[in-house]
Design an enzyme around this catalytic site. Sequence first.
Site, PDB file in Angstrom:
ATOM      1  CG  HIS A  75      -1.716  -1.219   1.421  1.00  0.00           C
ATOM      2  ND1 HIS A  75      -2.996  -1.401   0.969  1.00  0.00           N
ATOM      3  CD2 HIS A  75      -1.362  -2.376   2.026  1.00  0.00           C
ATOM      4  CE1 HIS A  75      -3.418  -2.620   1.296  1.00  0.00           C
ATOM      5  NE2 HIS A  75      -2.438  -3.242   1.933  1.00  0.00           N
ATOM      6  CB  SER A  94      13.148  22.110 -14.969  1.00  0.00           C
ATOM      7  OG  SER A  94      12.318  23.247 -15.102  1.00  0.00           O
ATOM      8  CE  LYS A 139      11.908  19.015 -10.680  1.00  0.00           C
ATOM      9  NZ  LYS A 139      10.645  19.367 -11.305  1.00  0.00           N
ATOM     10  CD  GLU A 181       9.305  12.045 -15.125  1.00  0.00           C
ATOM     11  OE1 GLU A 181       8.380  12.823 -15.359  1.00  0.00           O
ATOM     12  OE2 GLU A 181      10.472  12.430 -14.867  1.00  0.00           O
TER      13      GLU A 181
END
Length: 488
Positions: A158, A285, A291, A298
């Site tokens: 979970h 970024s 970043k 991804e």
Amino acid sequence: MKSSPVSRSGRFAGGPAAEVAQFTESISFDWRLWQQDIQGSIAHATMLRSIGVLTRSELGAITRGLKQIGGEIAAGKFAWKPELEDVHMNLESELTRRVPAGAKLHTGRSRNDQVALDMRLWLREQITALLGDLASLQRALVALGEGHADVIIPGYTHLQRAQPVYLAHHLLAYVEMLERDCARLRDCHSRVNVCPLGSGAIAGSTLPLDRELVARLLGFVDAHRRVRLTQNSMDAVSDRDFMIEFAAAGALLAVHLSRLAEDVILWVSAEFNYLKIADAYTTGSSLMPQKKNPDIAELARGKTGRVVGNLMALLTLLKGLPMTYNRDLQEDKERLFDTADTVRATTRLMAAMLRNTTVNRAACARAASDPALLATDLADYLVLKGMPFRQAHHAVGAAVALAEKSGRPLNQLTLAELQSVDQAFGRDALGVFDLPRAMAKRNFPGAPGTKEVAKQLARWRRQLEQDDLNERGSGLDRALVRIPPSQR
Ligand code: ARG
């Protein structure tokens, strides 16, 4: 003269309308089958020679012509003609322009069995290559585990901290998943590896084609070198099951890769901070200067959508399709190509990323030191004292609540406090929280214990090395077209 496909000469007064040609062409994507098409044509011509349809010099001219065209395609010097529809007619018509005997090549053959053949040859190679890519990814996972064999992290259910596991155990879970993908691909390969040539358009041929010779020349044999031929000409030209099986195996593989990607994405976040990906395998970024993003992971996660979509597209393509070949089937190619391209690239990039990833031992140790991870061990302790597990579960639950209420970790409770919860707790109870000892205890097949994980790492290392020696997958293909001197 406006060039019109060979398939229209005779019956038709002229070429198709421009917008029809544009709508129906497949050369823009099936050109990539050129090697398989040439391979298949050389094998077919060799067979035609053996049954007396071609003379020895005609076969020689056809073979040389096809190889010459192949050389030009490889060098980027071949001009594909969209008005010739597809790769099959482009190659045949160029061959015939150069070599008169080219006009005999299509004897006993249709584009329907030809395209089925090309796709099988193409997919066979892709499966072999993908098995190699998967082995590299498995090796990268094993190497990361071996390089940090002592690192312990919380295991999650979970997405909540559950019980401690070795990082290697977590990584080997993916090695197991990928191994099942390999097994599915090998199984799929056995049904891809069947020769459809000789089926013609739908109903074979009146000519005495030697299907077995063609199949042998193209390596369509099983592990015992028994030749594998499709057994029904109608099924052979309309069957795309082998593509759907590959698309399905690819979709499940993509799902596995997306799960691995998601773990990586979580673990490189500041919140977890278990992993760090090398700069070359991350992106920045355009706005936020600080970043460093895990874009490979991804995209691996994101590309799952199209791979699952390709499977749905292929299933839908075949649904309700009447026998046998229908032009609908031309739509199979881009979906299949896309699945193969996507899963292969993703597998390779994930492996490269993992080989360029470091583990933050301190962050892992901090997370794994949460004593709550060993609450179940404390219940097991009571079970060993003779308490029924349900009662032990309740007692430890009460101890956890007590620790929480007093704002201390579970292992900071005093013996007196533990005993206030249940008299069965003895002086040795707190020894349960010794993490190395706890990890040593989990010791049977499949458990994340110290010895067992070491054993599993060694097993995988051995198995993957062995596969490397056997060049995993290469045993699957027994190719190809070495024309025996007797047939030349
Ligand atoms: N380009 C076609 C395809 O991809 C080849 C087979 C064409 N056959 C035909 N009867 N029009 O399926």
